[in-house]
Motif scaffolding. Sequence first.
Motif, PDB file in Angstrom:
ATOM      1  N   HIS A   1       0.484  -1.277  -0.233  1.00  0.00           N
ATOM      2  CA  HIS A   1       0.158  -0.219  -0.203  1.00  0.00           C
ATOM      3  C   HIS A   1       0.967   0.957  -0.063  1.00  0.00           C
ATOM      4  CE1 HIS A   1      -2.796   3.145   1.363  1.00  0.00           C
ATOM      5  NE2 HIS A   1      -2.209   3.055   2.640  1.00  0.00           N
ATOM      6  N   GLU A   2       1.684   1.587   0.886  1.00  0.00           N
ATOM      7  CA  GLU A   2       2.666   1.891   0.867  1.00  0.00           C
ATOM      8  C   GLU A   2       3.423   2.728  -0.495  1.00  0.00           C
ATOM      9  OE1 GLU A   2       6.483   3.620   3.436  1.00  0.00           O
ATOM     10  OE2 GLU A   2       6.006   1.954   3.611  1.00  0.00           O
ATOM     11  N   LEU A   3       4.326   2.036  -1.352  1.00  0.00           N
ATOM     12  CA  LEU A   3       4.715   1.685  -2.403  1.00  0.00           C
ATOM     13  C   LEU A   3       3.819   2.553  -3.665  1.00  0.00           C
ATOM     14  CD1 LEU A   3       7.567   1.257  -2.789  1.00  0.00           C
ATOM     15  CD2 LEU A   3       6.725  -0.559  -4.141  1.00  0.00           C
ATOM     16  N   LEU A   4       2.688   1.685  -3.270  1.00  0.00           N
ATOM     17  CA  LEU A   4       1.884   1.957  -4.306  1.00  0.00           C
ATOM     18  C   LEU A   4       1.472   3.160  -4.174  1.00  0.00           C
ATOM     19  CD1 LEU A   4      -0.279   1.421  -7.404  1.00  0.00           C
ATOM     20  CD2 LEU A   4      -1.804   0.165  -5.590  1.00  0.00           C
TER      21      LEU A   4
ATOM     22  N   ARG B   1       6.361  -6.954  -5.628  1.00  0.00           N
ATOM     23  CA  ARG B   1       5.256  -8.236  -5.440  1.00  0.00           C
ATOM     24  C   ARG B   1       3.353  -7.015  -5.935  1.00  0.00           C
ATOM     25  NH1 ARG B   1       7.140  -7.753   0.280  1.00  0.00           N
ATOM     26  NH2 ARG B   1       4.338  -6.538   0.868  1.00  0.00           N
ATOM     27  N   VAL B   2       4.223  -5.799  -6.166  1.00  0.00           N
ATOM     28  CA  VAL B   2       2.855  -5.077  -6.600  1.00  0.00           C
ATOM     29  C   VAL B   2       2.922  -5.190  -7.999  1.00  0.00           C
ATOM     30  CG1 VAL B   2       2.525  -2.542  -6.972  1.00  0.00           C
ATOM     31  CG2 VAL B   2       3.898  -2.748  -5.270  1.00  0.00           C
ATOM     32  N   ARG B   3       3.669  -5.570  -9.277  1.00  0.00           N
ATOM     33  CA  ARG B   3       3.507  -5.826 -10.340  1.00  0.00           C
ATOM     34  C   ARG B   3       3.270  -7.077 -10.722  1.00  0.00           C
ATOM     35  NH1 ARG B   3       9.917  -3.975 -12.085  1.00  0.00           N
ATOM     36  NH2 ARG B   3       9.624  -2.341 -12.713  1.00  0.00           N
ATOM     37  N   LYS B   4       2.999  -7.798  -9.686  1.00  0.00           N
ATOM     38  CA  LYS B   4       1.815  -8.790 -10.316  1.00  0.00           C
ATOM     39  C   LYS B   4       0.912  -8.826  -9.959  1.00  0.00           C
ATOM     40  CE  LYS B   4       6.312 -11.907  -8.226  1.00  0.00           C
ATOM     41  NZ  LYS B   4       6.630 -13.204  -7.462  1.00  0.00           N
TER      42      LYS B   4
ATOM     43  N   GLU C   1       0.548  -5.665 -13.240  1.00  0.00           N
ATOM     44  CA  GLU C   1       0.685  -6.147 -15.278  1.00  0.00           C
ATOM     45  C   GLU C   1       0.319  -6.997 -15.770  1.00  0.00           C
ATOM     46  OE1 GLU C   1       2.782  -3.609 -16.468  1.00  0.00           O
ATOM     47  OE2 GLU C   1       4.132  -2.950 -14.782  1.00  0.00           O
ATOM     48  N   SER C   2      -0.444  -6.917 -16.658  1.00  0.00           N
ATOM     49  CA  SER C   2      -0.460  -8.345 -17.486  1.00  0.00           C
ATOM     50  C   SER C   2       0.630  -8.978 -17.941  1.00  0.00           C
ATOM     51  CB  SER C   2      -1.110  -7.657 -18.515  1.00  0.00           C
ATOM     52  OG  SER C   2       0.148  -6.768 -19.628  1.00  0.00           O
ATOM     53  N   ASN C   3       1.689  -8.397 -17.699  1.00  0.00           N
ATOM     54  CA  ASN C   3       2.904  -9.454 -17.623  1.00  0.00           C
ATOM     55  C   ASN C   3       4.340  -8.577 -16.938  1.00  0.00           C
ATOM     56  OD1 ASN C   3       5.382 -10.986 -17.876  1.00  0.00           O
ATOM     57  ND2 ASN C   3       5.670 -10.745 -20.007  1.00  0.00           N
ATOM     58  N   PRO C   4       4.337  -9.367 -15.435  1.00  0.00           N
ATOM     59  CA  PRO C   4       5.398  -8.612 -14.128  1.00  0.00           C
ATOM     60  C   PRO C   4       6.162  -8.466 -14.713  1.00  0.00           C
ATOM     61  CG  PRO C   4       3.727 -10.301 -13.384  1.00  0.00           C
ATOM     62  CD  PRO C   4       3.489 -10.073 -14.936  1.00  0.00           C
ATOM     63  N   LYS C   5       7.286 -10.066 -15.647  1.00  0.00           N
ATOM     64  CA  LYS C   5       8.383  -9.437 -16.512  1.00  0.00           C
ATOM     65  C   LYS C   5       9.054  -9.206 -17.523  1.00  0.00           C
ATOM     66  CE  LYS C   5       8.747 -14.102 -15.013  1.00  0.00           C
ATOM     67  NZ  LYS C   5       9.914 -15.721 -15.991  1.00  0.00           N
TER      68      LYS C   5
ATOM     69  N   THR D   1       4.683  -2.982 -18.006  1.00  0.00           N
ATOM     70  CA  THR D   1       4.842  -1.472 -18.382  1.00  0.00           C
ATOM     71  C   THR D   1       2.952  -0.170 -18.497  1.00  0.00           C
ATOM     72  OG1 THR D   1       2.065  -2.056 -19.271  1.00  0.00           O
ATOM     73  CG2 THR D   1       4.361  -2.742 -21.210  1.00  0.00           C
ATOM     74  N   LEU D   2       3.658  -0.688 -16.789  1.00  0.00           N
ATOM     75  CA  LEU D   2       2.531   0.153 -16.106  1.00  0.00           C
ATOM     76  C   LEU D   2       3.660   0.719 -14.818  1.00  0.00           C
ATOM     77  CD1 LEU D   2      -0.686  -0.963 -14.895  1.00  0.00           C
ATOM     78  CD2 LEU D   2       0.018   0.680 -16.471  1.00  0.00           C
ATOM     79  N   ILE D   3       4.806  -0.003 -14.444  1.00  0.00           N
ATOM     80  CA  ILE D   3       5.334   0.596 -13.675  1.00  0.00           C
ATOM     81  C   ILE D   3       6.512   0.901 -13.944  1.00  0.00           C
ATOM     82  CG2 ILE D   3       6.624   0.365 -11.220  1.00  0.00           C
ATOM     83  CD1 ILE D   3       4.056  -0.042  -9.932  1.00  0.00           C
ATOM     84  N   LYS D   4       7.684   1.190 -14.458  1.00  0.00           N
ATOM     85  CA  LYS D   4       8.954   0.913 -15.631  1.00  0.00           C
ATOM     86  C   LYS D   4       9.675   1.032 -14.234  1.00  0.00           C
ATOM     87  CE  LYS D   4       7.119   1.134 -19.914  1.00  0.00           C
ATOM     88  NZ  LYS D   4       7.961   1.838 -21.365  1.00  0.00           N
ATOM     89  N   THR D   5      11.002   0.257 -14.898  1.00  0.00           N
ATOM     90  CA  THR D   5      11.795   0.953 -13.734  1.00  0.00           C
ATOM     91  C   THR D   5      12.967   1.356 -15.051  1.00  0.00           C
ATOM     92  OG1 THR D   5      12.452  -1.649 -13.078  1.00  0.00           O
ATOM     93  CG2 THR D   5      14.364  -0.075 -13.579  1.00  0.00           C
ATOM     94  N   VAL D   6      13.321   2.567 -13.922  1.00  0.00           N
ATOM     95  CA  VAL D   6      14.993   3.912 -14.932  1.00  0.00           C
ATOM     96  C   VAL D   6      15.466   2.883 -13.980  1.00  0.00           C
ATOM     97  CG1 VAL D   6      15.032   6.398 -14.899  1.00  0.00           C
ATOM     98  CG2 VAL D   6      12.531   5.066 -15.214  1.00  0.00           C
ATOM     99  N   TYR D   7      16.750   3.004 -14.775  1.00  0.00           N
ATOM    100  CA  TYR D   7      18.003   2.126 -14.303  1.00  0.00           C
ATOM    101  C   TYR D   7      19.182   2.593 -14.256  1.00  0.00           C
ATOM    102  CZ  TYR D   7      15.694  -2.764 -15.987  1.00  0.00           C
ATOM    103  OH  TYR D   7      15.262  -3.319 -16.864  1.00  0.00           O
TER     104      TYR D   7
END
Length: 247
Positions: free
Chosen positions: A178-181, A215-218, A221-225, A228-234
């Motif tokens: 919850h906190e992260l989302l 965990r949030v992505r799972k 996201e339709s495909n957590p691997k 598309t909704l939460i992207k990593t900015v490396y």
Amino acid sequence: MTSRKLIYIIDDERDICDIVSRELSAYNFDVETFLTGAQVKQALQVKSPDLCIVDLGLPDIDGIELVKSLCEQANMGVMILSGRDGVTDRILGLELGADDYIVKPFIPRELVARVNSLFRRFKKNHHEQETSVSKIAQFAGWRYDPSTLTLSGVLSCNVKESGGEEIGQGSELSSAEHELLMLLLHSPKKILSRDQLLGERVSPFDRSIDVRMSRVRKKIESNPKQPTLIKTVYGVGYILTTDVEWI
């Protein structure tokens, strides 16, 4: 006056129980100690604490299974205090929903600082829920209700016409999820660094945000691997790529 926080300590080493209990009591916490998983399970039927501090090496039950069970209960924080310092144990504990992981040997005063940090976070989350009790976040075909920590799907084509239609029962987020989302929902299309997402955690385990984000992505996201909704900015952090509407 605010009521004192109740903390359960579950550890089969009586000396550890005594040290932690003495230190927390000195900082105005109410403390009860248990040497086995069975003892604390019985106590939980009578009264729930504000926080459980759990050793993974218990004599009668797998500590990880106990952590999983505790994390499924609402309005209770969970901190792992263990001699297991392997990366696998840390990641697994965090994935199950533990709010912090401390490795033995530990500095008692640091443990108190982490406990205080957890309670400040819980208070902030509770305040957010109270002030936004009528506000629900709607984004990318999802609806999140902070007052119940419930995430549910909507039919995006009907969102504007009828307010959307829930699909299935939805899922309930842990306090850490919850906190992260909420941080992401309040800053859509903005890059949030790991430091911003970590907040005021003391000496954080550097994979904790990545594990919680997974965990949030799972859940959204339709495909957590291939999110598309939460992207990593490396090298920087994460970004929620969609618009958010509060209704």
